[in-house]
Design a protein around this motif. Structure first.
Motif, PDB file in Angstrom:
ATOM      1  N   ILE A  30      -6.560 -18.582 -55.331  1.00 32.26           N
ATOM      2  CA  ILE A  30      -7.248 -17.792 -54.458  1.00 32.26           C
ATOM      3  C   ILE A  30      -6.518 -17.795 -52.892  1.00 32.26           C
ATOM      4  CG2 ILE A  30      -9.278 -17.500 -53.038  1.00 32.26           C
ATOM      5  CD1 ILE A  30     -10.857 -18.175 -55.845  1.00 32.26           C
ATOM      6  N   LEU A  31      -6.300 -19.147 -52.616  1.00 30.88           N
ATOM      7  CA  LEU A  31      -5.751 -19.221 -51.289  1.00 30.88           C
ATOM      8  C   LEU A  31      -4.384 -18.595 -51.082  1.00 30.88           C
ATOM      9  CD1 LEU A  31      -6.642 -22.893 -50.196  1.00 30.88           C
ATOM     10  CD2 LEU A  31      -7.817 -20.795 -49.453  1.00 30.88           C
ATOM     11  N   TYR A  32      -3.611 -18.516 -52.244  1.00 35.57           N
ATOM     12  CA  TYR A  32      -2.335 -18.147 -52.334  1.00 35.57           C
ATOM     13  C   TYR A  32      -2.390 -16.767 -52.090  1.00 35.57           C
ATOM     14  CZ  TYR A  32       1.436 -15.807 -54.892  1.00 35.57           C
ATOM     15  OH  TYR A  32       2.332 -14.856 -55.463  1.00 35.57           O
ATOM     16  N   ASN A  33      -3.182 -16.075 -52.774  1.00 35.01           N
ATOM     17  CA  ASN A  33      -3.438 -14.666 -52.806  1.00 35.01           C
ATOM     18  C   ASN A  33      -4.087 -14.295 -51.460  1.00 35.01           C
ATOM     19  OD1 ASN A  33      -2.781 -13.133 -55.397  1.00 35.01           O
ATOM     20  ND2 ASN A  33      -4.154 -14.568 -56.381  1.00 35.01           N
ATOM     21  N   ILE A  34      -4.690 -14.804 -50.837  1.00 42.41           N
ATOM     22  CA  ILE A  34      -5.150 -14.420 -49.262  1.00 42.41           C
ATOM     23  C   ILE A  34      -3.912 -14.715 -48.426  1.00 42.41           C
ATOM     24  CG2 ILE A  34      -6.520 -15.065 -47.389  1.00 42.41           C
ATOM     25  CD1 ILE A  34      -8.688 -15.803 -49.632  1.00 42.41           C
ATOM     26  N   GLY A  35      -3.025 -15.803 -48.493  1.00 40.03           N
ATOM     27  CA  GLY A  35      -2.147 -16.302 -47.470  1.00 40.03           C
ATOM     28  C   GLY A  35      -1.038 -15.339 -47.416  1.00 40.03           C
ATOM     29  N   ILE A  36      -0.620 -14.941 -48.629  1.00 41.06           N
ATOM     30  CA  ILE A  36       0.789 -14.280 -48.922  1.00 41.06           C
ATOM     31  C   ILE A  36       0.646 -12.865 -47.986  1.00 41.06           C
ATOM     32  CG2 ILE A  36       2.378 -12.956 -50.515  1.00 41.06           C
ATOM     33  CD1 ILE A  36       3.007 -15.860 -50.269  1.00 41.06           C
ATOM     34  N   PRO A  37      -0.533 -12.031 -48.171  1.00 36.33           N
ATOM     35  CA  PRO A  37      -0.463 -10.802 -47.510  1.00 36.33           C
ATOM     36  C   PRO A  37      -0.723 -10.887 -45.965  1.00 36.33           C
ATOM     37  CG  PRO A  37      -2.253 -11.026 -49.038  1.00 36.33           C
ATOM     38  CD  PRO A  37      -1.417 -12.158 -49.177  1.00 36.33           C
ATOM     39  N   LEU A  38      -1.444 -11.954 -45.763  1.00 30.15           N
ATOM     40  CA  LEU A  38      -1.588 -12.289 -44.248  1.00 30.15           C
ATOM     41  C   LEU A  38       0.113 -12.392 -43.433  1.00 30.15           C
ATOM     42  CD1 LEU A  38      -4.466 -14.372 -43.797  1.00 30.15           C
ATOM     43  CD2 LEU A  38      -4.422 -12.076 -43.252  1.00 30.15           C
ATOM     44  N   LEU A  39       0.486 -13.298 -44.485  1.00 30.18           N
ATOM     45  CA  LEU A  39       1.881 -13.761 -43.856  1.00 30.18           C
ATOM     46  C   LEU A  39       2.907 -12.637 -43.680  1.00 30.18           C
ATOM     47  CD1 LEU A  39       3.115 -16.673 -43.327  1.00 30.18           C
ATOM     48  CD2 LEU A  39       4.344 -16.321 -45.529  1.00 30.18           C
TER      49      LEU A  39
ATOM     50  N   PHE B 217      -9.663  -9.001 -55.860  1.00 36.24           N
ATOM     51  CA  PHE B 217      -8.603  -8.359 -56.528  1.00 36.24           C
ATOM     52  C   PHE B 217      -8.420  -7.065 -55.347  1.00 36.24           C
ATOM     53  CE2 PHE B 217      -6.578  -4.599 -58.631  1.00 36.24           C
ATOM     54  CZ  PHE B 217      -5.248  -5.081 -58.423  1.00 36.24           C
ATOM     55  N   ALA B 218      -9.677  -6.265 -55.397  1.00 36.96           N
ATOM     56  CA  ALA B 218      -9.416  -5.124 -54.488  1.00 36.96           C
ATOM     57  C   ALA B 218      -9.205  -5.493 -52.963  1.00 36.96           C
ATOM     58  CB  ALA B 218     -10.783  -4.301 -54.278  1.00 36.96           C
ATOM     59  N   VAL B 219      -9.613  -6.568 -52.513  1.00 42.30           N
ATOM     60  CA  VAL B 219      -9.459  -7.076 -51.186  1.00 42.30           C
ATOM     61  C   VAL B 219      -7.747  -7.457 -51.014  1.00 42.30           C
ATOM     62  CG1 VAL B 219      -9.851  -8.992 -49.478  1.00 42.30           C
ATOM     63  CG2 VAL B 219     -11.597  -7.943 -50.603  1.00 42.30           C
ATOM     64  N   VAL B 220      -7.495  -8.410 -51.843  1.00 41.53           N
ATOM     65  CA  VAL B 220      -6.056  -8.827 -51.652  1.00 41.53           C
ATOM     66  C   VAL B 220      -4.928  -7.733 -52.136  1.00 41.53           C
ATOM     67  CG1 VAL B 220      -6.370 -11.302 -52.010  1.00 41.53           C
ATOM     68  CG2 VAL B 220      -5.746 -10.062 -53.978  1.00 41.53           C
ATOM     69  N   LEU B 221      -5.544  -6.585 -52.954  1.00 41.34           N
ATOM     70  CA  LEU B 221      -4.494  -5.736 -53.051  1.00 41.34           C
ATOM     71  C   LEU B 221      -4.375  -4.648 -52.041  1.00 41.34           C
ATOM     72  CD1 LEU B 221      -2.628  -4.096 -55.177  1.00 41.34           C
ATOM     73  CD2 LEU B 221      -4.903  -2.666 -55.560  1.00 41.34           C
ATOM     74  N   LEU B 222      -5.491  -4.511 -51.148  1.00 40.46           N
ATOM     75  CA  LEU B 222      -5.494  -3.498 -49.960  1.00 40.46           C
ATOM     76  C   LEU B 222      -4.709  -4.152 -48.938  1.00 40.46           C
ATOM     77  CD1 LEU B 222      -8.873  -2.086 -49.550  1.00 40.46           C
ATOM     78  CD2 LEU B 222      -6.913  -1.311 -50.594  1.00 40.46           C
ATOM     79  N   MET B 223      -4.857  -5.484 -49.056  1.00 38.65           N
ATOM     80  CA  MET B 223      -4.043  -6.455 -47.668  1.00 38.65           C
ATOM     81  C   MET B 223      -2.611  -6.468 -47.983  1.00 38.65           C
ATOM     82  SD  MET B 223      -6.578  -9.762 -47.219  1.00 38.65           S
ATOM     83  CE  MET B 223      -5.685 -10.814 -46.340  1.00 38.65           C
ATOM     84  N   ARG B 224      -2.353  -6.589 -49.271  1.00 36.74           N
ATOM     85  CA  ARG B 224      -0.750  -6.426 -49.547  1.00 36.74           C
ATOM     86  C   ARG B 224      -0.154  -5.125 -49.316  1.00 36.74           C
ATOM     87  NH1 ARG B 224       1.817 -10.376 -53.143  1.00 36.74           N
ATOM     88  NH2 ARG B 224       0.390 -12.127 -53.372  1.00 36.74           N
ATOM     89  N   MET B 225      -1.105  -4.040 -49.833  1.00 37.12           N
ATOM     90  CA  MET B 225      -0.469  -2.879 -49.543  1.00 37.12           C
ATOM     91  C   MET B 225      -0.353  -2.265 -48.228  1.00 37.12           C
ATOM     92  SD  MET B 225      -2.448  -0.717 -52.732  1.00 37.12           S
ATOM     93  CE  MET B 225      -1.670   0.829 -52.345  1.00 37.12           C
ATOM     94  N   ARG B 226      -1.160  -2.681 -47.564  1.00 33.96           N
ATOM     95  CA  ARG B 226      -1.336  -2.452 -45.917  1.00 33.96           C
ATOM     96  C   ARG B 226       0.284  -3.315 -45.515  1.00 33.96           C
ATOM     97  NH1 ARG B 226      -5.523  -0.954 -42.994  1.00 33.96           N
ATOM     98  NH2 ARG B 226      -5.359  -2.128 -41.409  1.00 33.96           N
ATOM     99  N   ALA B 227       0.284  -4.332 -45.793  1.00 33.47           N
ATOM    100  CA  ALA B 227       1.587  -4.987 -45.342  1.00 33.47           C
ATOM    101  C   ALA B 227       2.884  -4.149 -45.760  1.00 33.47           C
ATOM    102  CB  ALA B 227       1.592  -6.369 -45.702  1.00 33.47           C
ATOM    103  N   GLU B 228       2.654  -3.771 -47.217  1.00 31.48           N
ATOM    104  CA  GLU B 228       4.097  -3.136 -47.541  1.00 31.48           C
ATOM    105  C   GLU B 228       4.407  -1.714 -46.868  1.00 31.48           C
ATOM    106  OE1 GLU B 228       6.115  -4.091 -49.507  1.00 31.48           O
ATOM    107  OE2 GLU B 228       7.138  -2.604 -50.036  1.00 31.48           O
ATOM    108  N   ILE B 229       3.027  -1.013 -46.521  1.00 28.88           N
ATOM    109  CA  ILE B 229       3.102   0.308 -46.038  1.00 28.88           C
ATOM    110  C   ILE B 229       3.792   0.138 -44.491  1.00 28.88           C
ATOM    111  CG2 ILE B 229       1.919   2.091 -44.887  1.00 28.88           C
ATOM    112  CD1 ILE B 229      -0.286   1.837 -47.301  1.00 28.88           C
ATOM    113  N   LEU B 230       3.297  -0.977 -43.733  1.00 31.75           N
ATOM    114  CA  LEU B 230       3.747  -1.281 -42.561  1.00 31.75           C
ATOM    115  C   LEU B 230       5.340  -1.320 -42.678  1.00 31.75           C
ATOM    116  CD1 LEU B 230       1.448  -3.505 -40.292  1.00 31.75           C
ATOM    117  CD2 LEU B 230       2.034  -0.793 -40.200  1.00 31.75           C
TER     118      LEU B 230
END
Lengths: 94, 250
Positions: A30-39, B217-230
């Motif tokens: 869970i922490l990995y999945n939160i940390g990576i996008p923030l980074l 999953f929805a939360v982290v997918l959105l976060m990843r997609m936003r970073a990728e879009i930027l």
């Protein structure tokens, strides 16, 4: 709570090691999945900022070099543009 | 009209704006449900009459296994959209889901192994359910590696989309493996067609955990997609404008 004491919660009837290891790994995932996008977000913003800073710098440098050409590096020589400008100004004054 | 909505959905700028508004609420509900579901399962649910307390791993194992399969199904849909309509956002979704899916597939396998030791007496068997789940992990890793191996977004997105579509054949194998073959893994605990075989005080935390994992999953997918879009759209005017007024608001 189902467990009566902290030690029984940790022990879990002899299965504590299995259960807590599983939940520990779960926490890490869970922490990995939160940390990576923030980074990644931070990296993306930083790279945009650096890029913009460089472009700004490049624009200012090129502006400065244009000014240098116009006024001459030591101020003694005038570019044709400058010459015309001065001439017009003189003409106006005269 | 419907086509206009479809294409607006595909616009990274529109997506970035709308997802920014959804994200805090999604994150809050995901966090609340994770704490409720896992906390309930770990601390308050009664032990299993046969397996004792080791069964508490179910609240982590089943949601992550469900999620790992669901993410793959979603990736296949995104792959089809990306191949047919060439929508950028679908490719970004495909790229960003793969590592999340891989991590939850890994979690399902590891928690399964840890649960298997006290229950079956072994960490691992080459059983149909376990093997097909391992194949799913390899598919995820293959998609991630393929993206990294090909330079140029267009070629990489096409290759990844094709691999994602081909791998879909594994999903029914995972689902029906416990019925088609005689496996060590138990049959489905939750079935849509019949009454649940679990006691409600165990079923509720499990259902909450499953919903919580989907939300997470929805939360982290959105976060990843936003970073990728930027990162992909960094040269566009709207990203530049977004960073201009106050850079900390991003």
């Amino acid at each position: 709570m189902y467990f009566e004491s902290v030690s029984s919660l940790i022990d879990m009837g002899g299965h504590g090691l299995y259960v807590w290891t599983a939940y520990g790994i779960g926490l890490l995932v869970i922490l990995y999945n939160i940390g990576i996008p923030l980074l990644r977000q931070q990296q993306a913003i930083r790279s945009i900022q650096i890029h913009r800073h460089r472009t700004k710098k490049a624009i200012t440098t090129s502006e400065r070099s244009v000014q240098m050409v116009r006024s001459g590096p030591d101020g003694s020589r005038c570019s044709p543009d400058k010459a015309t400008d001065t001439a017009t100004n003189k003409g106006e004054v005269l | 009209m419907s086509w206009r909505i479809f294409h607006r959905l595909g616009s990274p700028k529109w997506f970035y704006e709308i997802s920014g508004r959804w994200l805090p609420w999604l994150a809050l509900s995901a966090a609340l449900l994770i704490f409720t579901g896992l906390g309930w399962g770990l601390l308050f649910a009664p032990p299993d009459y046969l397996q004792g307390n080791s069964y508490r791993i179910i609240f982590l194992h089943v949601p992550s296994a469900f999620l790992a399969s669901a993410i793959y199904a979603m990736m296949a849909i995104a792959a089809a959209i990306s191949l047919i309509w060439k929508i950028k956002l679908a490719d970004i979704a495909l790229q960003c889901s793969a590592p999340v899916g891989a991590s939850f597939c890994f979690l399902a396998l590891v928690t399964g192994a840890i649960w298997g030791k006290p229950t079956w007496g072994t960490w691992w068997v080459w059983d149909a359910r376990l093997t097909s789940m391992l194949v799913l992990l390899f598919l995820y890793l293959g998609i991630i590696a393929l993206r990294g191996a090909i330079n140029g977004t267009h070629a990489a997105s096409k290759a990844c989309a094709i691999l994602a579509l081909v791998g879909v054949v594994n999903l029914p194998i995972i689902k029906f493996s416990v019925e088609w073959w005689n496996t060590l893994h138990q049959g489905a605990t939750l079935k849509l067609t019949s009454k649940p075989s679990m006691a409600p005080e165990m079923l509720w935390p499990l259902l909450i955990s499953i919903v919580a994992f989907y939300l997470f999953f929805a939360v982290v997918l959105l976060m990843r997609m936003r970073a990728e879009i930027l990162s992909r759209e960094r040269r566009t005017k709207w990203v530049q404008a977004l960073l201009t007024p106050s850079e900390k608001s991003l």
